[in-house]
Design a protein around this motif. Sequence first.
Motif, mmCIF file in Angstrom:
data_model
loop_
_atom_site.group_PDB
_atom_site.id
_atom_site.type_symbol
_atom_site.label_atom_id
_atom_site.label_comp_id
_atom_site.label_asym_id
_atom_site.label_seq_id
_atom_site.Cartn_x
_atom_site.Cartn_y
_atom_site.Cartn_z
ATOM 1 N N LYS A 176 39.567 38.966 51.587
ATOM 2 C CA LYS A 176 40.372 38.918 50.360
ATOM 3 C C LYS A 176 40.880 40.327 50.088
ATOM 4 C CE LYS A 176 40.308 37.487 45.537
ATOM 5 N NZ LYS A 176 39.491 36.906 44.460
ATOM 6 N N PHE A 177 42.178 40.522 50.318
ATOM 7 C CA PHE A 177 42.830 41.812 50.096
ATOM 8 C C PHE A 177 43.337 41.915 48.667
ATOM 9 C CE2 PHE A 177 43.677 41.007 54.635
ATOM 10 C CZ PHE A 177 43.306 42.206 55.202
ATOM 11 N N VAL A 236 48.728 38.826 50.021
ATOM 12 C CA VAL A 236 48.373 38.064 48.820
ATOM 13 C C VAL A 236 46.970 38.455 48.361
ATOM 14 C CG1 VAL A 236 49.848 36.074 49.357
ATOM 15 C CG2 VAL A 236 47.496 36.132 50.198
ATOM 16 N N ASN A 237 46.627 38.031 47.140
ATOM 17 C CA ASN A 237 45.315 38.337 46.557
ATOM 18 C C ASN A 237 44.263 37.271 46.818
ATOM 19 O OD1 ASN A 237 46.385 40.656 45.356
ATOM 20 N ND2 ASN A 237 46.999 39.544 43.531
ATOM 21 N N SER A 238 44.562 36.238 47.574
ATOM 22 C CA SER A 238 43.610 35.149 47.771
ATOM 23 C C SER A 238 42.826 35.309 49.070
ATOM 24 C CB SER A 238 44.342 33.808 47.748
ATOM 25 O OG SER A 238 45.361 33.808 48.718
ATOM 26 N N THR A 289 42.857 47.665 50.838
ATOM 27 C CA THR A 289 41.904 47.365 49.774
ATOM 28 C C THR A 289 41.373 45.961 49.991
ATOM 29 O OG1 THR A 289 43.087 48.797 48.224
ATOM 30 C CG2 THR A 289 41.556 47.206 47.281
ATOM 31 N N ILE A 290 40.033 45.842 50.132
ATOM 32 C CA ILE A 290 39.385 44.550 50.388
ATOM 33 C C ILE A 290 38.339 44.294 49.309
ATOM 34 C CG2 ILE A 290 37.934 43.228 51.974
ATOM 35 C CD1 ILE A 290 39.308 44.650 54.267
ATOM 36 N N TYR A 291 38.473 43.141 48.637
ATOM 37 C CA TYR A 291 37.531 42.721 47.612
ATOM 38 C C TYR A 291 36.404 41.873 48.173
ATOM 39 C CZ TYR A 291 40.296 44.642 43.862
ATOM 40 O OH TYR A 291 40.936 45.527 43.029
#
Length: 138
Positions: A64-65, A95-97, A127-129
Amino acid sequence: MTTLVDGSTRVRVSSVLNRDTKQFGKKYLFDGEEDTCWNSDQGSPQWIHVNLETECDVSEIQIKFQGGFAGKDCCLESHNDEQIKKVMDFYPEDVNSLQSFKLPESLKLSSFRIVFNSSTDFFGRITIYQLSILGEKS
């Protein structure tokens, strides 16, 4: 399928934004929190090197980026027996998903690297969540 990363997994990353590991360190890749993240510094390529405690059957990677800071041209490399071998290329969306990337076939891996050859960010930051490595323990 289960997550293969646990407390004994060793992880290294190419960089951390402004060397601020307290706010953007590698520990946030696998902490399961929605509001923490690993953020690389600028430059390409960026990478995440994962060393599992034992060899496992790896079958899928989930990432998830943060939109605008996603990998564009990515690959998975195995690092077993002192040999580096490209396993697959993959191309995430900006995307954020959560995105899933299945390996062509389940592979026995203990050491591998996820390489982000380029980024959707002009400066090459990633950036990785959330990062999950899925498969079966041998």
